[in-house]
Design a protein around this motif. Structure first.
Motif, PDB file in Angstrom:
ATOM      1  N   ALA A 392       0.836  -1.195   0.062  1.00  0.00           N
ATOM      2  CA  ALA A 392      -0.169  -0.021  -0.142  1.00  0.00           C
ATOM      3  C   ALA A 392       0.899   1.288   0.089  1.00  0.00           C
ATOM      4  O   ALA A 392       2.028   1.395   0.235  1.00  0.00           O
ATOM      5  N   HIS A 393       0.108   2.355  -0.325  1.00  0.00           N
ATOM      6  CA  HIS A 393       0.968   3.774  -0.276  1.00  0.00           C
ATOM      7  C   HIS A 393      -0.152   4.679   0.336  1.00  0.00           C
ATOM      8  O   HIS A 393      -1.267   4.765  -0.315  1.00  0.00           O
ATOM      9  N   ILE A 394       0.255   5.428   1.477  1.00  0.00           N
ATOM     10  CA  ILE A 394      -0.648   6.357   1.922  1.00  0.00           C
ATOM     11  C   ILE A 394      -0.361   7.804   1.494  1.00  0.00           C
ATOM     12  O   ILE A 394       0.795   8.034   1.566  1.00  0.00           O
ATOM     13  N   VAL A 395      -1.557   8.346   1.251  1.00  0.00           N
ATOM     14  CA  VAL A 395      -1.644   9.720   0.973  1.00  0.00           C
ATOM     15  C   VAL A 395      -1.530  10.604   2.508  1.00  0.00           C
ATOM     16  O   VAL A 395      -0.716  11.505   2.683  1.00  0.00           O
ATOM     17  N   GLU A 396      -2.623  10.559   3.090  1.00  0.00           N
ATOM     18  CA  GLU A 396      -2.771  11.257   4.454  1.00  0.00           C
ATOM     19  C   GLU A 396      -3.518  10.268   5.302  1.00  0.00           C
ATOM     20  O   GLU A 396      -4.212   9.220   4.914  1.00  0.00           O
ATOM     21  N   GLU A 417      -6.277   7.549   3.842  1.00  0.00           N
ATOM     22  CA  GLU A 417      -6.471   7.833   2.398  1.00  0.00           C
ATOM     23  C   GLU A 417      -5.193   7.351   1.561  1.00  0.00           C
ATOM     24  O   GLU A 417      -4.131   7.687   1.562  1.00  0.00           O
ATOM     25  N   PHE A 418      -5.525   6.334   0.860  1.00  0.00           N
ATOM     26  CA  PHE A 418      -4.476   5.620  -0.014  1.00  0.00           C
ATOM     27  C   PHE A 418      -4.264   6.211  -1.174  1.00  0.00           C
ATOM     28  O   PHE A 418      -5.459   6.308  -1.998  1.00  0.00           O
ATOM     29  N   ASP A 419      -3.123   6.089  -1.891  1.00  0.00           N
ATOM     30  CA  ASP A 419      -2.770   6.170  -3.255  1.00  0.00           C
ATOM     31  C   ASP A 419      -2.938   4.799  -3.766  1.00  0.00           C
ATOM     32  O   ASP A 419      -3.418   4.551  -5.180  1.00  0.00           O
ATOM     33  N   ASN A 480      -0.422  24.074   5.862  1.00  0.00           N
ATOM     34  CA  ASN A 480      -1.584  23.520   6.585  1.00  0.00           C
ATOM     35  C   ASN A 480      -1.410  22.180   6.870  1.00  0.00           C
ATOM     36  O   ASN A 480      -1.310  21.489   5.580  1.00  0.00           O
ATOM     37  N   LYS A 481      -1.492  21.456   7.864  1.00  0.00           N
ATOM     38  CA  LYS A 481      -1.282  20.094   7.959  1.00  0.00           C
ATOM     39  C   LYS A 481      -2.246  19.257   8.481  1.00  0.00           C
ATOM     40  O   LYS A 481      -3.057  19.781   9.234  1.00  0.00           O
ATOM     41  N   VAL A 482      -2.489  17.976   7.987  1.00  0.00           N
ATOM     42  CA  VAL A 482      -3.403  17.215   8.744  1.00  0.00           C
ATOM     43  C   VAL A 482      -3.007  16.864  10.057  1.00  0.00           C
ATOM     44  O   VAL A 482      -1.742  16.205  10.160  1.00  0.00           O
ATOM     45  N   PRO A 483      -3.802  16.667  11.113  1.00  0.00           N
ATOM     46  CA  PRO A 483      -3.384  16.338  12.370  1.00  0.00           C
ATOM     47  C   PRO A 483      -2.955  14.691  12.372  1.00  0.00           C
ATOM     48  O   PRO A 483      -4.043  14.266  12.130  1.00  0.00           O
ATOM     49  N   ARG A 484      -2.132  14.298  12.590  1.00  0.00           N
ATOM     50  CA  ARG A 484      -1.947  12.758  12.391  1.00  0.00           C
ATOM     51  C   ARG A 484      -2.667  12.092  13.569  1.00  0.00           C
ATOM     52  O   ARG A 484      -3.037  11.083  13.407  1.00  0.00           O
TER      53      ARG A 484
END
Length: 504
Positions: A392-396, A417-419, A480-484
């Motif tokens: 898999a490859h993760i986007v966010e 969200e995966f690429d 602006n970043k997505v809070p992990r």
């Protein structure tokens, strides 16, 4: 007669509290002088020339701020080189195993005889004095206190040095009279969680339990088991039940569950702030959950403003310099051998006469709803391993806790969200879970037998979900970043509502 004697003793301990409430700054200055004098001839004291330090300003200029990674070389001199004049002028006999850092499964926090007696035990008695002062009719000490500590035993690693969970160290070193009123040591130190639960259940249902002490998430599991095994209400089992002294994680997510289990309006929930590094605070009165900062425990406090948290050489404030309503990271110097140590917790003062505060979180994003303290590095490494195994490859992504339900334990919910989606989502979840267990001993313990934490929940989001969400919030852009990770569900629930609104 017993009640009268105990209350007189607690009145005496309350007068200790009044003394530092009335003289907070002088108390702290005396402690700093004592700590510097004691540390002058240690390895760290020579390195930073403690002998030339005359006041708090000299101290701030001469000694850098320490994070755990900075402390490790000193700990290795004690643990590996077997040297005992490194951090304190008396032996460091114990190391409390705490949650892992970016590179370690567990931290090893030095604990000395002085820090146990003058810190943890002294403040524990003062905490009881604060409770008794607010509740003059208190009689919890006439029965048993059900104590649920950590599951790590105290382990001898040679040369008179021991490691273990701080609760295990505290239990092991209690005076006999204090042990008498608590859960027996042989049960408290059982390493297997399932066996401990059964032993605690068998013990508690036969006793006049009047108080609980422990972490809300763990204790809730035990209490639910007791109600199922006995088929009885807790107030029926223990009609004299009076108080729960709780700490370790926020009580808020668990409060409704406790009030359902303990159907008793007079039941009191008393907050404490006791960590591996020291005992820092106790609820001050029954009118508010705000805690009193414990000032005569041979811990010297400094506070780092929010704007300085990411600085390599942050500006620090002493007690007289703090302001109400501001968020501060806590810096401590202790007789356990910690010098200007950043513990990672953040607080906000609600009063300075006396110094009352509430815990606001951590300096970094994390999940600690059940005492698991999952940090960003844990998540990143575990997700990387899950992606490698499943292609898999993760986007966010973002993750948050799912709190206890009436008939279920908690869990972590991951919005990803995966690429490239994983070939096997079940294998992805299992790999993620196992990798987190390897990286973090506290997560591993909470996942044991699905008692506190169930399997993680993975939600695969449509493409561009995070971008569209940020755009909807007016926060699209590189800064602006997505809070992990988050310790509450604000971000996750907001995201799920947005996806439902947008028909995704």
């Amino acid at each position: 007669m017993i009640s009268s004697l105990v209350h007189k003793y607690l009145d005496f301990k309350y007068r200790e509290v009044e003394q530092f409430i009335n003289n907070p700054i002088l108390t702290q200055e005396k402690i700093l002088n004592y700590l510097i004098k004691s540390g002058t001839n240690t390895y760290i004291g020579v390195q930073y020339d403690f002998a030339s330090i005359k006041n708090k300003d000299d101290f701030r200029k001469s000694v850098p701020v320490f994070h755990y990674e900075d402390l490790k070389p000193y700990l290795e001199k004690i643990l590996i080189d077997k040297r005992q004049d490194v951090l304190w002028n008396k032996p460091v006999k114990w190391f409390a195993m705490s949650s892992g850092t970016t590179n370690d499964k567990s931290k090893y926090i030095p604990v000395t005889q002085e820090s146990l007696i003058q810190g943890h035990y002294k403040c524990g008695q003062q905490m009881l004095a604060l409770y008794a002062h607010s509740n003059p009719q208190a009689k919890f000490f006439l029965g048993k206190t059900l104590v649920l500590g950590g599951s790590k035993q105290v382990n001898n690693i040679g040369d008179g040095i021991f490691t273990g969970d701080i609760s295990a160290i505290l239990i092991k070193n209690l005076k006999f009279w204090a042990k008498y009123s608590r859960t027996p040591e042989r049960i408290s130190l059982i390493p297997d969680w399932e066996s401990k639960l059964q032993e605690l259940t068998d013990y508690a249902i036969r006793k006049d339990v009047r108080a609980f002490m422990g972490v809300p998430s763990w204790l809730l599991v035990l209490l639910k088991k007791i109600t199922v095994d006995t088929g009885r209400e807790l107030t029926d089992l223990w009609p004299n039940l009076e108080v729960f002294f709780h700490g370790g994680v926020s009580f808020t997510p668990f409060e409704d569950q406790y009030r359902k289990l303990i159907n008793k309006d007079s039941m009191i929930y008393w907050e404490t702030y006791n960590a591996s590094e020291g005992f820092f605070g106790s609820q001050y009165s029954g009118d508010s959950k705000d805690m009193l900062l414990m000032l005569d425990n041979n811990i010297y406090y400094e506070f780092v403003p929010m704007s300085e948290w990411d600085s390599d050489n942050p500006t620090t404030l002493t007690l007289e310099e703090v302001e109400i309503g501001q968020n501060y990271a806590v810096l401590i110097t202790t007789n356990g051998g910690l010098w200007r140590y950043m513990i990672g917790d953040t607080i906000e003062f609600t009063s300075t006469t006396p110094y009352l505060f509430k815990i606001t979180g951590r300096t970094k994003h994390f999940i600690n709803a059940f005492g698991e303290e999952v940090i960003i590095d844990n998540a990143e490494s575990a997700l990387s391993e899950a992606c490698a195994v499943t292609g898999a490859h993760i986007v966010e992504y973002t993750a948050a806790p799912i709190y206890f339900g009436d008939n279920s334990a908690g869990a972590h919910e991951w919005l990803i969200e995966f690429d490239v989606e994983p070939a096997d989502i079940h294998l992805f979840r299992v790999t993620l879970d196992n990798a987190l267990k390897k990286a973090n001993s506290d997560y591993e313990a909470k996942r044991s037998h699905n008692l506190s934490l169930q399997d993680p929940v993975i939600r695969v989001l449509p493409k561009d979900s995070f971008y569209n969400w940020l755009k909807y919030k007016g926060k699209a852009g590189g800064q602006n970043k997505v809070p992990r990770l988050s310790n509450n569900r604000d971000y996750v629930d907001n995201m799920l509502i947005f996806l439902e609104m947008s028909g995704a």
